[in-house]
Scaffold this motif. Structure first.
Motif, PDB file in Angstrom:
ATOM      1  N   GLN A   1      32.951  49.504  41.639  1.00  0.00           N
ATOM      2  CA  GLN A   1      33.855  50.435  42.308  1.00  0.00           C
ATOM      3  C   GLN A   1      35.133  49.766  42.799  1.00  0.00           C
ATOM      4  N   ASP A   2      35.023  48.549  43.312  1.00  0.00           N
ATOM      5  CA  ASP A   2      36.187  47.828  43.830  1.00  0.00           C
ATOM      6  C   ASP A   2      36.600  46.693  42.900  1.00  0.00           C
ATOM      7  N   GLY A   3      36.204  46.772  41.638  1.00  0.00           N
ATOM      8  CA  GLY A   3      36.469  45.684  40.713  1.00  0.00           C
ATOM      9  C   GLY A   3      37.853  45.709  40.096  1.00  0.00           C
ATOM     10  N   CYS A   4      38.154  44.662  39.320  1.00  0.00           N
ATOM     11  CA  CYS A   4      39.458  44.511  38.666  1.00  0.00           C
ATOM     12  C   CYS A   4      39.270  44.185  37.190  1.00  0.00           C
ATOM     13  N   ILE A   5      40.137  44.749  36.364  1.00  0.00           N
ATOM     14  CA  ILE A   5      40.162  44.467  34.929  1.00  0.00           C
ATOM     15  C   ILE A   5      41.455  43.722  34.616  1.00  0.00           C
ATOM     16  N   PHE A   6      41.351  42.632  33.846  1.00  0.00           N
ATOM     17  CA  PHE A   6      42.521  41.851  33.470  1.00  0.00           C
ATOM     18  C   PHE A   6      42.723  41.941  31.959  1.00  0.00           C
TER      19      PHE A   6
END
Length: 447
Positions: free
Chosen positions: A249-254
């Motif tokens: 839910q609070d993640g990041c995609i690079f």
């Protein structure tokens, strides 16, 4: 991504029949791995087919097509020729350092938390191993993070699991990590330490398969760089859905610089760290007090604990004491036109247009004078160019003007750690934590 597609110059002839067979093979590759031949050219497929026919001692392209259609084994062999590793350690340095910092912050906030990271595709392992080294170097406990590396190429995974690398995997000027995490294997290769190897697991997988990681727990950080550009628009949309499904839910995609536009959607936004090309879900907006329906059972509405910090003070109880307002950061105290220059500079930096970003920073400094925000952004630009000496000076300038500039403190800490100054790096990390606590305390009266 840690791999590139192999472009060949050898064809199979100019006959219409051969062209039709190549089109059928291209369609099979697209269906299985999403490869859009329009993005890479037909010579890519032709060269792979030519090499496989030579290895199988086949002279008839129709015979090879029959072999290809007979089972997935030969299709996998062709894929191994189409995708050729092109990667090195800390290739995407800004994104890797950002993940290390964000992971450490999560552990500081929740000491029992575990950080999960996905590298997709992981190629020959340099990217996931770089992530593991970065997290260990900033003090994230080994028992509280794990990196999963997944790739469609089994040969690349075999190299990654062996974890012995030649000179081509060590590029650029900032190679201090090599002394800390590698030992000499022979005159031309280095072996990765067992400490780093334990943090990374590898497995074969295809992100477009219907059952891809269906039972996997969500990830805090996902690296999927420079692979979406080889898909057409429909497959890109399919891939982004897969990434969102795997993201916490609070993640990041690079992603890669050329893929930033693919990620921008109504519910997805940039994480705001220049040169990382990182994205996250937008926070759910809570309606302001003035548009919320009145509660008939209460004489006066009570502001709930989750009221946004931006809620106007006039909405609060008339009997409440005046609340202090948080002091704005120094770099934001600029004229609108000057601030626009810095905003444009950040946008250019996010797109990888480093020269234009640097020119805008210089223009901003001429107009506004010495400014922590501009110096910090210039530091990031030189950091990306691997000009460590200049980046160090610029981060220090930003900190001199704004001693609690948290991002500058953390980036300078990362550079010092890479140079072996562990004590200096720890001092800067502690200052950054105090700056974060200070900012949190200043914002607390608004809750």
């Amino acid at each position: 991504m840690s791999a590139q597609l192999h472009h060949g110059n050898h064809g199979l002839g100019n006959s219409a029949a051969n062209a039709q067979v190549i089109e059928q093979i291209a369609a099979m590759l697209k269906q299985h791995m999403g490869l859009d031949v329009a993005a890479v050219g037909s010579s890519l497929i032709e060269r792979g087919v030519r090499e496989r026919m030579s290895q199988l001692a086949q002279n008839d392209i129709y015979g090879y097509l029959h072999t290809l259609q007979s089972g997935v084994g030969e299709l996998q062999e062709l894929i191994e020729l189409v995708v050729v590793p092109e990667t090195w350690f800390f290739r995407d340095r800004e994104a890797i350092l950002a993940v290390a910092r964000l992971a450490r912050e999560k552990i500081v906030r929740s000491p029992t938390a575990n950080v999960r990271i996905l590298s997709l595709p992981c190629s020959t392992g340099e990217e996931p191993y770089s992530i593991a080294m970065a997290l260990l170097d900033v003090g994230v406990p080994a028992g509280q993070f794990r990196v999963d590396g997944i790739d469609i190429c089994k040969r690349s995974l075999s190299i990654a699991q062996r974890s012995i690398y030649g000179r081509n995997s060590f590029r650029g000027k900032q190679l201090e990590y090599r002394e800390r995490h590698f030992s000499v294997y022979d005159t031309t290769a280095s072996a990765l330490s067992e400490e780093v190897r334990r943090q990374v697991g590898f497995r074969h997988g295809n992100m477009l398969a219907g059952d891809f990681l269906v039972n996997e727990a969500p990830y805090d950080f996902i690296f999927c760089r420079n692979v979406l550009i080889y898909f057409d628009r429909d497959v890109q949309a399919q891939a982004v859905k897969v990434l969102e499904r795997l993201l916490g839910q609070d993640g990041c995609i690079f992603v890669g610089p050329a893929e930033a536009g693919i990620m921008l959607r109504p519910h997805i936004e940039s994480i705001g760290i220049p040169l990382t090309f990182g994205f996250r879900r937008k926070a759910v907006t809570v309606p302001k007090a003035e548009v919320m329906p009145a509660l008939p059972s209460l004489a006066k509405p009570i502001a709930p604990a989750w009221m946004p910090t931006s809620a106007p003070v006039r909405e609060r109880s008339k009997t409440a004491a005046p609340l202090p307002v948080a002091r704005p950061a120094i770099e934001k105290i600029v004229m609108p036109a000057q601030d626009d220059l810095l905003t444009r500079a950040r946008t250019c930096a996010d797109r990888g247009e480093l020269a234009e970003a640097e020119a805008l920073c210089a223009q901003h400094l001429r107009a506004a004078g010495p400014n922590a925000g501009a110096y910090y952004l210039q530091g990031l630009i030189n950091d990306a160019r691997q000009d460590t000496a200049t980046a160090l000076q610029l981060y220090r300038k930003a900190i001199y003007l704004q001693p609690d500039h948290r991002d500058a403190l953390l980036h300078l800490s990362g550079l010092l750690a890479a140079q072996g100054d562990v004590a200096g790096a720890q001092r800067l990390q502690q200052r950054a934590e105090r700056a974060q606590l200070k900012q949190g305390n200043e914002e607390q009266p608004h809750v």
